[in-house]
Design a protein around this motif. Structure first.
Motif, mmCIF file in Angstrom:
data_model
loop_
_atom_site.group_PDB
_atom_site.id
_atom_site.type_symbol
_atom_site.label_atom_id
_atom_site.label_comp_id
_atom_site.label_asym_id
_atom_site.label_seq_id
_atom_site.Cartn_x
_atom_site.Cartn_y
_atom_site.Cartn_z
ATOM 1 N N MET A 1 -90.053 -16.038 -62.553
ATOM 2 C CA MET A 1 -91.509 -16.213 -62.021
ATOM 3 C C MET A 1 -90.880 -15.926 -60.500
ATOM 4 S SD MET A 1 -92.855 -19.410 -63.357
ATOM 5 C CE MET A 1 -92.866 -20.059 -65.171
ATOM 6 N N PRO A 2 -91.788 -14.930 -59.512
ATOM 7 C CA PRO A 2 -91.752 -14.922 -58.141
ATOM 8 C C PRO A 2 -90.809 -15.940 -57.761
ATOM 9 C CG PRO A 2 -93.823 -14.498 -58.279
ATOM 10 C CD PRO A 2 -93.284 -15.015 -59.971
ATOM 11 N N GLU A 3 -90.595 -15.884 -56.350
ATOM 12 C CA GLU A 3 -90.101 -17.140 -55.245
ATOM 13 C C GLU A 3 -91.262 -17.134 -54.262
ATOM 14 O OE1 GLU A 3 -87.834 -17.020 -51.425
ATOM 15 O OE2 GLU A 3 -86.521 -17.068 -52.994
ATOM 16 N N SER A 4 -91.784 -18.167 -53.414
ATOM 17 C CA SER A 4 -92.871 -18.401 -53.177
ATOM 18 C C SER A 4 -92.714 -18.006 -51.713
ATOM 19 C CB SER A 4 -93.870 -20.384 -53.269
ATOM 20 O OG SER A 4 -94.389 -20.756 -52.019
ATOM 21 N N ALA A 5 -93.863 -17.556 -50.651
ATOM 22 C CA ALA A 5 -94.044 -17.214 -49.617
ATOM 23 C C ALA A 5 -94.414 -18.395 -48.662
ATOM 24 C CB ALA A 5 -94.186 -15.668 -49.161
ATOM 25 N N HIS A 6 -93.761 -19.638 -49.043
ATOM 26 C CA HIS A 6 -94.887 -20.541 -48.921
ATOM 27 C C HIS A 6 -95.153 -21.066 -47.344
ATOM 28 C CE1 HIS A 6 -90.526 -22.419 -47.641
ATOM 29 N NE2 HIS A 6 -90.218 -21.615 -48.842
ATOM 30 N N ALA A 7 -94.218 -21.212 -47.019
ATOM 31 C CA ALA A 7 -94.680 -20.579 -44.979
ATOM 32 C C ALA A 7 -93.800 -19.912 -43.972
ATOM 33 C CB ALA A 7 -94.566 -22.502 -44.728
ATOM 34 N N SER A 8 -94.268 -19.890 -43.039
ATOM 35 C CA SER A 8 -93.047 -19.306 -41.813
ATOM 36 C C SER A 8 -92.735 -20.097 -41.469
ATOM 37 C CB SER A 8 -94.308 -18.440 -40.798
ATOM 38 O OG SER A 8 -95.473 -19.651 -40.108
ATOM 39 N N GLN A 9 -92.023 -20.033 -40.302
ATOM 40 C CA GLN A 9 -90.750 -20.457 -39.590
ATOM 41 C C GLN A 9 -91.448 -21.086 -38.263
ATOM 42 O OE1 GLN A 9 -87.232 -19.717 -37.931
ATOM 43 N NE2 GLN A 9 -87.411 -20.654 -36.339
ATOM 44 N N ALA A 10 -92.848 -20.846 -38.021
ATOM 45 C CA ALA A 10 -94.206 -21.235 -37.334
ATOM 46 C C ALA A 10 -94.292 -21.853 -37.723
ATOM 47 C CB ALA A 10 -94.402 -20.641 -36.539
ATOM 48 N N ARG A 11 -94.500 -22.449 -39.116
ATOM 49 C CA ARG A 11 -96.038 -22.777 -39.772
ATOM 50 C C ARG A 11 -95.931 -24.622 -39.430
ATOM 51 N NH1 ARG A 11 -100.882 -25.650 -40.635
ATOM 52 N NH2 ARG A 11 -100.858 -26.136 -43.237
ATOM 53 N N LEU A 12 -93.730 -24.422 -40.656
ATOM 54 C CA LEU A 12 -93.242 -25.270 -40.860
ATOM 55 C C LEU A 12 -92.962 -25.751 -38.825
ATOM 56 C CD1 LEU A 12 -90.661 -24.538 -43.816
ATOM 57 C CD2 LEU A 12 -92.582 -25.857 -44.111
ATOM 58 N N GLU A 13 -92.487 -25.124 -38.344
ATOM 59 C CA GLU A 13 -92.404 -25.954 -36.818
ATOM 60 C C GLU A 13 -93.635 -26.637 -36.956
ATOM 61 O OE1 GLU A 13 -91.287 -22.866 -34.680
ATOM 62 O OE2 GLU A 13 -88.866 -23.075 -35.047
ATOM 63 N N HIS A 14 -94.856 -26.038 -36.438
ATOM 64 C CA HIS A 14 -95.613 -26.962 -36.571
ATOM 65 C C HIS A 14 -96.552 -27.851 -36.940
ATOM 66 C CE1 HIS A 14 -99.933 -27.220 -35.158
ATOM 67 N NE2 HIS A 14 -101.052 -27.655 -36.494
ATOM 68 N N GLY B 1 -96.485 -33.941 -44.952
ATOM 69 C CA GLY B 1 -96.387 -33.042 -44.745
ATOM 70 C C GLY B 1 -97.682 -32.555 -45.538
ATOM 71 N N LEU B 2 -98.198 -32.616 -46.552
ATOM 72 C CA LEU B 2 -99.901 -33.418 -47.386
ATOM 73 C C LEU B 2 -100.623 -34.230 -46.110
ATOM 74 C CD1 LEU B 2 -98.488 -34.428 -51.136
ATOM 75 C CD2 LEU B 2 -99.430 -31.999 -49.696
ATOM 76 N N ALA B 3 -100.031 -35.356 -45.128
ATOM 77 C CA ALA B 3 -101.323 -35.971 -45.160
ATOM 78 C C ALA B 3 -101.862 -34.884 -43.827
ATOM 79 C CB ALA B 3 -100.645 -37.677 -44.248
ATOM 80 N N ARG B 4 -100.561 -34.436 -42.821
ATOM 81 C CA ARG B 4 -100.748 -33.282 -41.620
ATOM 82 C C ARG B 4 -101.750 -31.924 -42.589
ATOM 83 N NH1 ARG B 4 -101.762 -37.069 -38.754
ATOM 84 N NH2 ARG B 4 -102.687 -35.125 -37.424
ATOM 85 N N GLY B 5 -102.485 -31.898 -43.604
ATOM 86 C CA GLY B 5 -103.136 -30.834 -44.296
ATOM 87 C C GLY B 5 -102.337 -30.058 -44.749
ATOM 88 N N ALA B 6 -101.348 -29.778 -45.159
ATOM 89 C CA ALA B 6 -100.409 -28.580 -45.916
ATOM 90 C C ALA B 6 -100.616 -28.409 -47.695
ATOM 91 C CB ALA B 6 -98.172 -29.139 -45.352
ATOM 92 N N THR B 7 -99.905 -27.188 -47.147
ATOM 93 C CA THR B 7 -99.986 -27.205 -48.905
ATOM 94 C C THR B 7 -99.161 -27.412 -49.534
ATOM 95 O OG1 THR B 7 -99.168 -25.221 -48.815
ATOM 96 C CG2 THR B 7 -101.294 -24.967 -48.590
ATOM 97 N N ALA B 8 -99.686 -27.595 -51.184
ATOM 98 C CA ALA B 8 -98.529 -28.475 -52.168
ATOM 99 C C ALA B 8 -96.820 -27.568 -51.217
ATOM 100 C CB ALA B 8 -98.245 -28.474 -53.268
ATOM 101 N N ALA B 9 -96.232 -26.198 -51.802
ATOM 102 C CA ALA B 9 -95.850 -25.469 -51.324
ATOM 103 C C ALA B 9 -95.598 -25.502 -50.233
ATOM 104 C CB ALA B 9 -96.118 -24.035 -52.048
ATOM 105 N N GLU B 10 -95.717 -25.566 -48.602
ATOM 106 C CA GLU B 10 -95.724 -25.861 -47.737
ATOM 107 C C GLU B 10 -94.945 -27.577 -47.597
ATOM 108 O OE1 GLU B 10 -98.608 -23.750 -45.388
ATOM 109 O OE2 GLU B 10 -99.204 -25.695 -45.349
ATOM 110 N N ALA B 11 -95.825 -28.374 -47.929
ATOM 111 C CA ALA B 11 -94.821 -29.656 -48.120
ATOM 112 C C ALA B 11 -93.875 -29.839 -49.169
ATOM 113 C CB ALA B 11 -96.178 -30.325 -48.954
ATOM 114 N N ALA B 12 -93.627 -29.176 -49.959
ATOM 115 C CA ALA B 12 -92.643 -29.144 -50.150
ATOM 116 C C ALA B 12 -91.850 -28.626 -49.471
ATOM 117 C CB ALA B 12 -92.480 -27.995 -52.061
ATOM 118 N N ALA B 13 -91.560 -27.101 -49.310
ATOM 119 C CA ALA B 13 -90.365 -26.793 -48.317
ATOM 120 C C ALA B 13 -90.082 -27.515 -47.612
ATOM 121 C CB ALA B 13 -91.222 -25.742 -47.508
#
Length: 505
Positions: free
Chosen positions: A1-14, A290-302
């Protein structure tokens, strides 16, 4: 299974920046984590066990209360609902919640049942034994109603609700089901850190975060591959009927499974492992925010994975701060060594547990010169870590008068961070570092310029805490004040004449 391109560094910092002020409500089992620190020099003649000479004792929020501590460390406004005994340990736990800004009104006190306490005895950073005092019998109907009433009253103030189950009696089936029903009716996101094998009581939660072992037990699927991992996660999704299952996988990162979407994998971040206790609490706190601030599940997991990677390098049920998450995202950022007082206090506790002596010095450090470098190198030799506290710009202006400082606080902190002898830099706004000395409790306070020890500000504080004060001589004849006066005496025409001619190329 492919690794997720879950979020950019800039998105996580935001997203991390948006943690500040997010309101989070935790319902779960409160635990008081007690650490007894000591030294071992001999074996008992009574039995083949070490004799520990007790040197100090610390207490921290544990269990679901540590989730609240992590939320507060990440900048959120945390509230906690749980049960404590009518005892000294319960009072200590309530006081610790107050220290992180969580109201104590969410605590339901129960006579005849002790506050859950985990006591760990350690020497040189190694745990020798753990002693647990607990009663895990289910609560009666009256206590359940008290807990749910407190939860319902706090819900309107929350952006996200977290159920943190440590199987100590709070989150029985009826309490879980009613809490999730109340939260969903109020339009709140619900995130669960589960326990046990019957996940039906978590039905309706938006996200559930078991670790891989827990997922295997709850689903009945032996996990030995990514395919079996997905089968287990899909089985849990059918049971819980939620939005996402996030499975933490320790050194392998995390896996995210949502209805109608392919699996996504979040890679682990390489960190030295000091203690894995508390990692799940940090993970669930960052995931929920993360979920409370609108992150996707993958972004929140990151984000959760990032927080867990920070805490695994600490001792005990520790917390991750927003600054530490940003440092973990950008390792070059951490090299600046600048810390807030709360974060620094936690890091110094870990160093002490490893037997390190903490050395502290302070000053304006405005216009750096060779004497500063020699002084810091000598100060570092007095212990295992050197903390340099610098006056903020406002503090320098009050102490030195205008036009000081010549260099602003960011420049001074960056210069100090570039010096190998310096381990940590911390700012203070007061005229003196006395508050920091009380909070950080260094083993050695060192100052230069040949000051007498009784002239050193804060000496009495450090010595009362069991530390000592050291006065080092003036290294060289140059001082910052002398440099500023010399520059001020230079006429403008002389300064211009010493400038290099313009490049004619």
């Amino acid at each position: 299974m492919p690794e997720s391109a879950h979020a950019s560094q800039a998105r996580l910092e935001h997203l991390i920046a948006q943690f500040a002020g997010t309101r989070a409500l935790v319902l779960g089992d409160a635990i008081l984590d007690r650490y007894i620190w000591g030294s071992v020099e001999r074996v008992s003649p009574e039995a083949p066990v070490p004799v520990v000479h007790i040197q100090s004792q610390t207490e921290m929020l544990g269990g679901a209360a540590n989730v609240a501590a992590n939320l507060a460390a990440l900048g959120a406004r945390a509230e906690f609902v749980g049960a404590i005994g009518d005892d000294a340990e319960g009072a200590a736990l309530a006081a610790l919640l107050g220290e992180i800004g969580a109201p104590r009104s969410g605590l339901a006190k129960l006579s005849g049942r002790p506050t859950t306490v985990k006591t760990r005895v350690l020497s040189m950073g190694q745990q020798i034994v753990r002693l647990d005092r607990e009663d895990t019998a289910p609560f009666g109907d009256a206590m359940r109603r008290r807990l749910l009433d407190r939860f319902a009253r706090a819900l309107p103030r929350a952006d996200v609700a977290i159920l943190s189950d440590y199987a100590k009696g709070v989150l029985c089936g009826p309490v879980c089901e009613e809490a999730i029903r109340l939260a969903k009716r109020a339009g709140k996101i619900v995130v669960v850190d589960p326990k046990g094998t019957d996940y039906r009581r978590y039905r309706g939660a938006d996200a559930i975060k078991p670790n891989q072992r827990e997922a295997a037990a709850a689903s009945g699927v032996a996990i030995d591959s990514e395919a079996s991992l997905e089968r287990a996660a899909r089985a849990i999704l059918r049971i819980v009927r939620g939005r996402a299952v996030v499975i933490s996988r320790s050194g392998e990162g995390a896996a995210v499974f949502e209805r109608g979407r392919p699996a996504e994998f979040v890679r682990a971040r390489a960190r030295a492992v000091f203690d894995e206790s508390g990692c799940g609490d940090s993970f669930i706190a960052a995931l929920a925010l993360g979920l409370a601030r609108g992150a996707t599940a993958a972004e929140a997991a990151a984000l959760g994975n990032l927080a867990g990677s920070v805490v695994v390098g600490k001792l005990g049920a520790a917390s991750a701060t927003r600054e530490e998450l940003l440092d973990a995202l950008d390792p070059g950022r951490a090299q600046r060594k600048l810390r807030g007082a709360t974060q620094l206090k936690a890091e110094l506790a870990m160093l002490r547990a490893a037997g390190k002596r903490i050395v502290f010095t302070n000053g304006c450090f405005d216009l750096f010169h060779l004497g500063h470098i020699k002084f810091l190198e000598r100060a570092r030799q007095l212990g295992g870590a050197l903390v340099v506290a610098i006056n903020s710009d406002a503090s320098v202006r009050r102490v030195k008068g205008p036009p000081r400082p010549v260099l602003d606080q960011d420049s001074r902190a960056a210069i100090l961070s570039a010096i190998d002898a310096v381990d940590f830099v911390v700012l203070f706004d007061e005229d003196t570092p006395e508050r920091l000395l009380r909070e950080l409790r260094p083993d050695v306070l060192v100052k230069g310029k040949g000051l007498k020890e009784q002239q050193i500000v804060g000496a009495e504080i450090v010595e009362a805490q069991g530390g000592r004060t050291v006065s080092l001589p003036l290294f060289g004849e140059t001082t910052t004040d002398a440099m500023v006066e010399k520059i001020a005496r230079q006429p403008a025409t002389a300064m211009r004449s010493k400038q290099a001619p313009p490049d004619s190329r």
